[in-house]
Design a protein around this motif. Sequence first.
Motif, mmCIF file in Angstrom:
data_model
loop_
_atom_site.group_PDB
_atom_site.id
_atom_site.type_symbol
_atom_site.label_atom_id
_atom_site.label_comp_id
_atom_site.label_asym_id
_atom_site.label_seq_id
_atom_site.Cartn_x
_atom_site.Cartn_y
_atom_site.Cartn_z
ATOM 1 N N ALA A 1 -36.153 17.580 43.850
ATOM 2 C CA ALA A 1 -37.443 18.160 43.454
ATOM 3 C C ALA A 1 -37.278 19.599 42.999
ATOM 4 O O ALA A 1 -37.973 20.060 42.094
ATOM 5 C CB ALA A 1 -38.427 18.085 44.621
ATOM 6 N N ARG A 2 -36.349 20.331 43.610
ATOM 7 C CA ARG A 2 -36.169 21.730 43.230
ATOM 8 C C ARG A 2 -35.680 21.864 41.795
ATOM 9 O O ARG A 2 -36.073 22.779 41.074
ATOM 10 C CB ARG A 2 -35.189 22.403 44.194
ATOM 11 C CG ARG A 2 -35.768 22.640 45.587
ATOM 12 C CD ARG A 2 -34.741 23.208 46.522
ATOM 13 N NE ARG A 2 -33.642 22.266 46.727
ATOM 14 C CZ ARG A 2 -32.585 22.517 47.506
ATOM 15 N NH1 ARG A 2 -32.485 23.671 48.127
ATOM 16 N NH2 ARG A 2 -31.636 21.616 47.655
ATOM 17 N N LEU B 1 -38.622 21.224 39.531
ATOM 18 C CA LEU B 1 -39.505 22.382 39.512
ATOM 19 C C LEU B 1 -38.904 23.511 38.694
ATOM 20 O O LEU B 1 -39.612 24.277 38.045
ATOM 21 C CB LEU B 1 -39.777 22.843 40.943
ATOM 22 C CG LEU B 1 -40.698 21.918 41.739
ATOM 23 C CD1 LEU B 1 -40.644 22.260 43.216
ATOM 24 C CD2 LEU B 1 -42.121 22.013 41.235
ATOM 25 N N ALA C 1 -42.277 14.434 44.864
ATOM 26 C CA ALA C 1 -43.099 15.244 45.760
ATOM 27 C C ALA C 1 -44.552 14.960 45.419
ATOM 28 O O ALA C 1 -44.860 14.414 44.355
ATOM 29 C CB ALA C 1 -42.782 16.731 45.605
ATOM 30 N N THR C 2 -45.460 15.312 46.309
ATOM 31 C CA THR C 2 -46.881 15.123 46.040
ATOM 32 C C THR C 2 -47.361 16.199 45.066
ATOM 33 O O THR C 2 -46.719 17.249 44.917
ATOM 34 C CB THR C 2 -47.693 15.220 47.333
ATOM 35 O OG1 THR C 2 -47.613 16.573 47.832
ATOM 36 C CG2 THR C 2 -47.167 14.259 48.393
ATOM 37 N N ALA D 1 -49.692 18.298 45.507
ATOM 38 C CA ALA D 1 -49.888 19.536 46.269
ATOM 39 C C ALA D 1 -48.564 20.255 46.499
ATOM 40 O O ALA D 1 -48.486 21.489 46.414
ATOM 41 C CB ALA D 1 -50.565 19.229 47.602
ATOM 42 N N GLN D 2 -47.503 19.494 46.791
ATOM 43 C CA GLN D 2 -46.196 20.112 47.001
ATOM 44 C C GLN D 2 -45.650 20.710 45.708
ATOM 45 O O GLN D 2 -45.091 21.808 45.709
ATOM 46 C CB GLN D 2 -45.229 19.068 47.567
ATOM 47 C CG GLN D 2 -45.547 18.649 48.993
ATOM 48 C CD GLN D 2 -44.732 17.452 49.446
ATOM 49 O OE1 GLN D 2 -44.285 16.631 48.633
ATOM 50 N NE2 GLN D 2 -44.529 17.339 50.752
ATOM 51 N N PHE D 3 -45.819 19.982 44.599
ATOM 52 C CA PHE D 3 -45.402 20.531 43.309
ATOM 53 C C PHE D 3 -46.133 21.841 43.027
ATOM 54 O O PHE D 3 -45.529 22.838 42.621
ATOM 55 C CB PHE D 3 -45.692 19.530 42.189
ATOM 56 C CG PHE D 3 -44.568 18.586 41.889
ATOM 57 C CD1 PHE D 3 -43.378 19.043 41.337
ATOM 58 C CD2 PHE D 3 -44.694 17.233 42.144
ATOM 59 C CE1 PHE D 3 -42.340 18.174 41.051
ATOM 60 C CE2 PHE D 3 -43.663 16.348 41.864
ATOM 61 C CZ PHE D 3 -42.483 16.816 41.317
ATOM 62 N N GLU E 1 -47.627 23.934 45.082
ATOM 63 C CA GLU E 1 -47.247 25.002 46.005
ATOM 64 C C GLU E 1 -45.913 25.620 45.606
ATOM 65 O O GLU E 1 -45.753 26.851 45.594
ATOM 66 C CB GLU E 1 -47.167 24.443 47.428
ATOM 67 C CG GLU E 1 -46.897 25.488 48.491
ATOM 68 C CD GLU E 1 -48.043 26.467 48.660
ATOM 69 O OE1 GLU E 1 -47.766 27.640 49.002
ATOM 70 O OE2 GLU E 1 -49.202 26.074 48.442
ATOM 71 N N ARG E 2 -44.956 24.779 45.245
ATOM 72 C CA ARG E 2 -43.636 25.298 44.878
ATOM 73 C C ARG E 2 -43.673 26.006 43.524
ATOM 74 O O ARG E 2 -42.965 27.002 43.317
ATOM 75 C CB ARG E 2 -42.626 24.151 44.872
ATOM 76 C CG ARG E 2 -42.386 23.582 46.264
ATOM 77 C CD ARG E 2 -41.586 22.301 46.237
ATOM 78 N NE ARG E 2 -41.500 21.696 47.559
ATOM 79 C CZ ARG E 2 -40.964 20.501 47.798
ATOM 80 N NH1 ARG E 2 -40.469 19.783 46.802
ATOM 81 N NH2 ARG E 2 -40.919 20.024 49.022
ATOM 82 N N SER F 1 -55.829 13.476 44.431
ATOM 83 C CA SER F 1 -54.704 14.333 44.811
ATOM 84 C C SER F 1 -54.503 15.526 43.879
ATOM 85 O O SER F 1 -53.525 16.261 44.026
ATOM 86 C CB SER F 1 -53.412 13.505 44.847
ATOM 87 O OG SER F 1 -53.136 12.970 43.561
#
Length: 202
Positions: free
Chosen positions: A3-4, A7, A108-109, A111-113, A115-116, A140
């Motif tokens: 995921a990183r 992103l 990732a969700t 929200a997680q995307f 936030e990051r 979502s």
Amino acid sequence: MDARRLLGWGLLALCTACSGAKQAVREPSEPGTGGSGVSARQQSMASEEQASRRYVDEAMGFELMQPGGTWLLDQTDEQTPEGLTIPVVLRDPSSGAQVVLQVAPAVATPAQFAERLTMGLRSQPGFVTSEPEPLPISDSAVGFDFAVGDNVRGRVVVRDGGADRVFMMLATWPAGAPDDVAQTVNALFESVRPLPIAPEQT
């Protein structure tokens, strides 16, 4: 799938869009006079609504409503080794606004995307962001606003894309752009939806 790394590509696309956002000057329209002016404005609004059209990408599983007026849609189909795809970029030459749609694997969700992405942008020089907030466009969906110095404004919306995908929508426009540019961007974000899954044949 990391995921990183996804992103990182998302941040790269966003920063590239910000660097390309230039101050645009729009010539003021001549005010109408009397009833004929009102009628002309109504006809203009109606023609812009008719110019808007539905755009469908079956391969990436989404649809959107393309704005009318001077907005243009470019099909790019760019793809990174990590699996992030940029199928379309929409831009308005008259205002300098640009919207980049990215389709990412749902590692990732939303929200997680979001936030990051917020944390990543805050680490970039000159970037200021709001806190991610839930949006009513889907169960979502999450979005936040940002600014780059005094020259660029922007908005990010992340929502579920169905079929193990996430849609990341990144918009930028010059700080001096007309107010209706932000309204058009929000309407465009709201129009992006995953295509319904066809029922399996039995």
